[in-house]
Scaffold this motif. Structure first.
Motif, PDB file in Angstrom:
ATOM      1  N   ASP A  77      16.765  78.523  48.675  1.00 45.02           N
ATOM      2  CA  ASP A  77      16.886  78.497  47.215  1.00 45.02           C
ATOM      3  C   ASP A  77      16.016  77.391  46.627  1.00 45.02           C
ATOM      4  N   GLY A  78      16.032  76.234  47.264  1.00 45.82           N
ATOM      5  CA  GLY A  78      15.166  75.146  46.808  1.00 45.82           C
ATOM      6  C   GLY A  78      13.695  75.486  46.954  1.00 45.82           C
ATOM      7  N   VAL A 241      10.569  66.720  40.657  1.00 48.82           N
ATOM      8  CA  VAL A 241      11.482  67.339  39.695  1.00 48.82           C
ATOM      9  C   VAL A 241      12.936  67.113  40.087  1.00 48.82           C
ATOM     10  N   PHE A 242      13.166  66.621  41.297  1.00 47.81           N
ATOM     11  CA  PHE A 242      14.519  66.261  41.708  1.00 47.81           C
ATOM     12  C   PHE A 242      15.095  65.199  40.778  1.00 47.81           C
ATOM     13  N   SER A 245      17.001  66.464  37.691  1.00 45.08           N
ATOM     14  CA  SER A 245      18.183  67.279  38.018  1.00 45.08           C
ATOM     15  C   SER A 245      17.846  68.708  38.392  1.00 45.08           C
ATOM     16  N   LEU A 246      16.638  68.982  38.868  1.00 48.67           N
ATOM     17  CA  LEU A 246      16.293  70.312  39.327  1.00 48.67           C
ATOM     18  C   LEU A 246      16.224  70.288  40.850  1.00 48.67           C
ATOM     19  N   LEU A 247      17.062  71.094  41.493  1.00 48.10           N
ATOM     20  CA  LEU A 247      17.154  71.067  42.950  1.00 48.10           C
ATOM     21  C   LEU A 247      16.081  71.967  43.563  1.00 48.10           C
ATOM     22  N   ASP A 248      14.912  71.413  43.760  1.00 48.86           N
ATOM     23  CA  ASP A 248      13.838  72.124  44.444  1.00 48.86           C
ATOM     24  C   ASP A 248      14.014  71.954  45.942  1.00 48.86           C
ATOM     25  N   LEU A 249      12.950  72.183  46.703  1.00 46.46           N
ATOM     26  CA  LEU A 249      13.028  72.062  48.169  1.00 46.46           C
ATOM     27  C   LEU A 249      13.434  70.655  48.584  1.00 46.46           C
ATOM     28  N   PHE A 250      12.745  69.662  48.057  1.00 46.21           N
ATOM     29  CA  PHE A 250      13.076  68.284  48.400  1.00 46.21           C
ATOM     30  C   PHE A 250      14.449  67.893  47.875  1.00 46.21           C
ATOM     31  N   SER A 252      17.036  69.835  47.354  1.00 46.03           N
ATOM     32  CA  SER A 252      18.084  70.453  48.180  1.00 46.03           C
ATOM     33  C   SER A 252      18.276  69.690  49.472  1.00 46.03           C
ATOM     34  N   ALA A 253      17.181  69.266  50.091  1.00 44.75           N
ATOM     35  CA  ALA A 253      17.289  68.498  51.337  1.00 44.75           C
ATOM     36  C   ALA A 253      17.961  67.150  51.082  1.00 44.75           C
ATOM     37  N   GLN A 254      17.641  66.513  49.956  1.00 44.49           N
ATOM     38  CA  GLN A 254      18.279  65.236  49.632  1.00 44.49           C
ATOM     39  C   GLN A 254      19.776  65.410  49.415  1.00 44.49           C
ATOM     40  N   THR A 255      20.165  66.474  48.746  1.00 43.89           N
ATOM     41  CA  THR A 255      21.583  66.728  48.504  1.00 43.89           C
ATOM     42  C   THR A 255      22.329  66.981  49.806  1.00 43.89           C
TER      43      THR A 255
END
Length: 326
Positions: A77-78, A241-242, A245-250, A252-255
């Motif tokens: 998804d990210g 963009v993280f 507050s936009l959960l991109d690829l990076f 999502s991995a950070q979350t």
């Protein structure tokens, strides 16, 4: 007695009594030995082998967890958000860059000044600052309106509803990308020979037609490799963009790393692998686009990677055979 013109004269073979004539034999030319090259190759291969061995055998990398996370829905998804943001920003950034480049090349001093100021400002401000500023834009302008300048507004709308996380990310990246793309496009246009402009003007072609069909296609040979570098930087820049507050690829991995602290390294390796895949695909597309626009500009089209590999393998095989025959 003199020979008639055009006659062939045969000279007798001469030889000395001490040195009888010997038949000529073909001698093989020995290749120049290059021990330094072979030593350097061996050292590089050993270092690469050590790196790969450490990468595979080091338990700290946790490759089993890497396999677990690589195709997880959260990561995919990210990845989809990263591709979406990069695609929108690349198109809008290139379009804005073309407009800015034409403004900088315009004879109108106002357009030149405004375009130069935009490029100067956006290249001077870090991308993360632009994104955070846009993210908090609603604090400065709560509503936006459309109407007569300095007069009544026809309609207005709430900026906080319009400026979603995706919109903020795309606008921020596009504004930043347009500033760099403008210089790439301007350099490509300036690389076209002045004779092309003069020939098009001599034919009486409209300015827009000259640009679309004569100048810009030739400028693309210079624009493509430089802009692809910008595009690769844009793909990596989406990781910022993280912070809006936009959960991109990076993001999502950070979350997931915050939820599973023991999997931080595998998650970072997953992100690294996906970015390598994305940039590799862009590089392959770049090669074939450059190859397309090289038609007519070079005597022969550059070989494809597969052709280059086959040629290099054949040359290596022939060199080894020559070395073994010495």
């Amino acid at each position: 007695m003199s020979e008639p013109p055009g006659a062939t004269v045969t000279l007798p073979e001469t030889s000395t009594a001490d040195e009888p004539s010997k038949p000529l034999t073909a001698q093989r030319v020995l290749p120049l030995r290059r021990p330094g090259r072979w030593i350097a190759t061996a050292v590089v291969l050993v270092l690469v082998a050590q790196f790969v061995h450490g990468l595979v055998t080091n338990p700290f990398y946790q490759w089993d967890r890497w396999n677990y996370w690589f195709l997880r829905p959260t990561i995919l998804d990210g990845l989809a958000i990263t591709l979406e943001v990069a695609a929108y920003s690349a198109v809008l950034g290139l379009a804005g860059g073309i407009v800015l480049a034409l403004g900088r090349l315009s004879k109108n001093p106002v357009l030149r000044a405004v375009s130069w100021t935009y490029v100067w400002a956006l290249r001077s401000v870090p991308l993360i600052v632009v994104l955070i500023f846009l993210y908090n834009f609603s604090a400065l302008y709560k509503t936006l309106s459309v109407g007569i300048p300095f007069g009544p507004a026809f309609f207005s709308f709430d900026e906080s509803r319009l400026g979603t996380d995706m919109v903020v990310a795309v606008i921020g990246l596009s504004l930043n990308e347009a500033a760099y793309a403008a210089e790439v496009v301007r350099g490509g246009i300036l690389s076209v020979d002045q004779g092309q402009h003069e020939a098009a003007a001599a034919l009486g072609l409209p300015k827009s037609y000259q640009f679309r069909r004569i100048v810009f296609p030739q400028a693309l040979r210079s624009i493509v490799p430089n802009y692809v570098n910008q595009l690769i930087g844009l793909i990596k820049g989406t990781s910022l963009v993280f912070y809006v507050s936009l959960l991109d690829l990076f993001g999502s991995a950070q979350t997931m790393g915050a939820t599973y602290p023991g999997d931080i390294v595998p998650l970072l390796l997953v992100v690294t692998a996906w970015y390598l895949i994305l940039t590799s695909v862009v590089s392959v597309i770049q090669f074939y686009v450059e190859r397309h626009y090289a038609r007519g500009a070079t005597r022969g089209l550059p070989p494809t990677p597969l052709q280059t590999f086959r040629t290099g393998l054949s040359d290596l095989r022939d060199r080894i055979r020559r070395e073994a025959a010495v």
